[in-house]
Enzyme design. Structure first.
Site, PDB file in Angstrom:
ATOM      1  N   GLY A 153       0.826  -1.199   0.000  1.00 45.02           N
ATOM      2  CA  GLY A 153       0.000   0.000   0.000  1.00 45.02           C
ATOM      3  C   GLY A 153       0.856   1.244   0.000  1.00 45.02           C
ATOM      4  N   GLY A 181       0.494   5.717   0.577  1.00 41.60           N
ATOM      5  CA  GLY A 181      -0.321   6.888   0.853  1.00 41.60           C
ATOM      6  C   GLY A 181       0.439   8.159   0.551  1.00 41.60           C
ATOM      7  CB  VAL A 206       1.842  -0.021   4.031  1.00 41.85           C
ATOM      8  CG1 VAL A 206       1.632  -1.155   5.041  1.00 41.85           C
ATOM      9  CG2 VAL A 206       1.304   1.290   4.591  1.00 41.85           C
ATOM     10  CG  ASP A 240      -8.071  11.340   5.664  1.00 40.95           C
ATOM     11  OD1 ASP A 240      -8.898  11.767   4.829  1.00 40.95           O
ATOM     12  OD2 ASP A 240      -6.976  10.851   5.335  1.00 40.95           O
TER      13      ASP A 240
END
Length: 218
Positions: A64, A66, A71, A177
Site C-alpha cells: 500500500g 499513501g 506500507v 480522514d
C-alpha cells in the site's frame, strides 16, 4: 478457570503497558523531529524486499502507499509473526515527519477491535521513520467498490465502521480522514466482511498536546 482468568488479566495488563510505551515513544519522537533543522534531514526510504529494519523486521513486498508513506508486508524476526511496516517517504518537510510520529502516537493509544493496532515505532539506522502495525490481509473498502450495491455487505461494513468510530471517539480521538481508502476489509470464505479503520495521520486527540499553530487540540 481461575488460572485462565489470571492469565487473561496478565495479558491484558501487558498489552496496556506495551501500548503506553509505544505511545510515549511516539510522543518523544514527534517532539524530537519537530526540533530537527534542515541540515539534519533523515534520508529517503526506497526499500528493497528483504531489508532488515531496526534489526527487528524484515520487509517483504509493498502492499500500500499513501501521501506520506509506503506500507510493506513484513516479518518480525524474533517470532516470525507477520506485520505491516509503514515507512515515511515524505522526509523533507518537518511537518510531515511530525505528523507521521503523531499518527503513531494517536493510533497506539486507541484500542478497539475495529481499529488497526500499532505495535511499534522508531527510527531506523538509515534515518527513516517507521511504524509497525497489525497486518490486515485484505483490500481497502475503496478497492471493493463493486460490492457497494450489495445491501447485506454494506450494512455489515457500515455497522462495523460505526462501532469503530464510537470506540475512537470514546477515547478522545477524532479521525478526520475517514474514507473508503482508510478502511481495510477482510472477507471470510462465506463472504462475511470484517472491517478495520486505519491511517490516523490527520487525527486530533485530547492528549494535552498542541497543534502546529500552537492551539490545543480538541
Amino acid at each position: 478457570v481461575g488460572e485462565l482468568e489470571e492469565q487473561r488479566r496478565q495479558v491484558s495488563e501487558l498489552n496496556t503497558e506495551l501500548r503506553r510505551q509505544v505511545a510515549e515513544r511516539s510522543q518523544l519522537l514527534a517532539e524530537a523531529l519537530a526540533r530537527l533543522d534542515r541540515g539534519s534531514e533523515p534520508q529517503g526510504a526506497e526499500l528493497a524486499e528483504g531489508t532488515l529494519v531496526a534489526d527487528r523486521y524484515r520487509l517483504g513486498r509493498p502492499c500500500g502507499e499513501g501521501a506520506m508513506g509506503v506500507v510493506y508486508e513484513a516479518t518480525r524476526v524474533d517470532d516470525g509473526a507477520p506485520v505491516a511496516v509503514k515507512v515515511l517517504t515524505e522526509v523533507r518537510a518537518p511537518k510531515a515527519r511530525e505528523r507521521f510520529a503523531r499518527e503513531a502516537e494517536i493510533a497506539a493509544t486507541v484500542t478497539h477491535p475495529r481499529v488497526v493496532p500499532v505495535l511499534d515505532v522508531g527510527v531506523a539506522r538509515d534515518g527513516f521513520l517507521f511504524v509497525v502495525m497489525e497486518l490486515v490481509k485484505g483490500p481497502s473498502l475503496e478497492a471493493l467498490y463493486t460490492k457497494y450495491g450489495e445491501l447485506p455487505f454494506c450494512l455489515e461494513v457500515l455497522t462495523q465502521v460505526a462501532e469503530g468510530l464510537a470506540g475512537i471517539h470514546a477515547q478522545g480521538v477524532v479521525h478526520r480522514d475517514l474514507k473508503p481508502a482508510n478502511v481495510l476489509v477482510v472477507t471470510d470464505a462465506r463472504g462475511a466482511p470484517s472491517a478495520k479503520i486505519t491511517d490516523f495521520g490527520v487525527a486530533t486527540a485530547t492528549f494535552g498536546r498542541r497543534d502546529d499553530d500552537g492551539g490545543t487540540r480538541a
